[in-house]
Design a protein around this motif. Structure first.
Motif, PDB file in Angstrom:
ATOM      1  N   GLN A  20      41.391  34.458  39.299  1.00  0.00           N
ATOM      2  CA  GLN A  20      41.836  35.543  39.862  1.00  0.00           C
ATOM      3  C   GLN A  20      42.534  35.536  41.352  1.00  0.00           C
ATOM      4  O   GLN A  20      43.784  36.086  41.647  1.00  0.00           O
ATOM      5  N   GLY A  23      45.960  33.955  40.146  1.00  0.00           N
ATOM      6  CA  GLY A  23      46.815  34.886  39.885  1.00  0.00           C
ATOM      7  C   GLY A  23      47.492  36.119  40.621  1.00  0.00           C
ATOM      8  O   GLY A  23      48.525  36.190  40.706  1.00  0.00           O
ATOM      9  N   PHE A  24      46.481  36.150  42.049  1.00  0.00           N
ATOM     10  CA  PHE A  24      47.093  37.128  42.941  1.00  0.00           C
ATOM     11  C   PHE A  24      48.014  36.514  43.418  1.00  0.00           C
ATOM     12  O   PHE A  24      49.132  37.017  43.713  1.00  0.00           O
ATOM     13  N   ASP A  26      49.989  34.084  42.237  1.00  0.00           N
ATOM     14  CA  ASP A  26      51.391  33.812  41.588  1.00  0.00           C
ATOM     15  C   ASP A  26      51.953  35.194  41.340  1.00  0.00           C
ATOM     16  O   ASP A  26      53.089  34.993  41.292  1.00  0.00           O
ATOM     17  N   ASN A  27      51.528  36.279  41.360  1.00  0.00           N
ATOM     18  CA  ASN A  27      51.995  37.558  41.224  1.00  0.00           C
ATOM     19  C   ASN A  27      52.880  37.728  42.612  1.00  0.00           C
ATOM     20  O   ASN A  27      53.837  38.445  42.414  1.00  0.00           O
ATOM     21  N   LEU A  28      52.205  37.254  43.546  1.00  0.00           N
ATOM     22  CA  LEU A  28      53.116  37.437  44.808  1.00  0.00           C
ATOM     23  C   LEU A  28      54.455  36.596  44.957  1.00  0.00           C
ATOM     24  O   LEU A  28      55.475  36.975  45.041  1.00  0.00           O
ATOM     25  N   LYS A  29      54.055  35.501  44.441  1.00  0.00           N
ATOM     26  CA  LYS A  29      55.108  34.422  44.341  1.00  0.00           C
ATOM     27  C   LYS A  29      56.600  34.888  43.335  1.00  0.00           C
ATOM     28  O   LYS A  29      57.470  34.660  43.633  1.00  0.00           O
ATOM     29  N   ALA A  30      56.054  35.729  42.249  1.00  0.00           N
ATOM     30  CA  ALA A  30      56.941  36.249  41.509  1.00  0.00           C
ATOM     31  C   ALA A  30      58.048  37.296  41.936  1.00  0.00           C
ATOM     32  O   ALA A  30      58.951  37.605  41.259  1.00  0.00           O
ATOM     33  N   ILE A  31      57.742  37.778  42.937  1.00  0.00           N
ATOM     34  CA  ILE A  31      58.499  38.864  43.590  1.00  0.00           C
ATOM     35  C   ILE A  31      59.779  38.416  44.288  1.00  0.00           C
ATOM     36  O   ILE A  31      59.753  37.716  45.314  1.00  0.00           O
ATOM     37  N   THR A  55      53.823  45.630  47.756  1.00  0.00           N
ATOM     38  CA  THR A  55      53.411  44.632  46.744  1.00  0.00           C
ATOM     39  C   THR A  55      52.059  43.984  47.199  1.00  0.00           C
ATOM     40  O   THR A  55      51.041  44.129  46.276  1.00  0.00           O
ATOM     41  N   GLU A  59      49.017  44.395  44.479  1.00  0.00           N
ATOM     42  CA  GLU A  59      48.059  43.317  43.922  1.00  0.00           C
ATOM     43  C   GLU A  59      46.661  43.201  44.363  1.00  0.00           C
ATOM     44  O   GLU A  59      45.685  42.865  43.703  1.00  0.00           O
ATOM     45  N   LYS A  62      45.114  45.475  42.135  1.00  0.00           N
ATOM     46  CA  LYS A  62      44.837  44.997  40.820  1.00  0.00           C
ATOM     47  C   LYS A  62      43.420  44.074  40.824  1.00  0.00           C
ATOM     48  O   LYS A  62      42.571  43.887  39.671  1.00  0.00           O
TER      49      LYS A  62
END
Length: 88
Positions: A20, A23-24, A26-31, A55, A59, A62
């Motif tokens: 988790q 994932g948190f 990685d989701n930030l890095k994807a922006i 963002t 997240e 989520k």
């Protein structure tokens, strides 16, 4: 306007929580438009104020939906502190 955000995530769940946290992050890095730096204690997010804050909040939601119980410690400061620190 730019913003710098420092975030620490402390899941309170019994289940495996490392996925988790990663994932948190990685989701930030994807922006596109956000710079994300991690270390052993926190994640730092730098970028446009509206993009970064919306963002990060999305997240956080989520993680709360997935885990149910997690503590976030966040610090917000106006300006891009990543660039200021790099100059020193």
């Amino acid at each position: 306007m730019q913003v710098s955000i420092e975030i620490s995530l402390y899941p309170l769940a019994e289940q495996t929580y490392k996925s988790q946290i990663w994932g948190f992050i990685d989701n930030l890095k994807a922006i596109d438009g956000l710079a994300v730096v991690t270390n052993g204690m926190s994640t730092q997010v730098f970028g446009d104020y509206d993009l970064a804050t919306s963002t990060v909040m999305a997240e956080i939601k989520k993680v709360h939906q997935a885990l149910g119980a997690a503590v976030f410690v966040c610090k917000f400061i106006a300006g891009d502190r990543q660039r200021v620190e790099a100059r020193n």
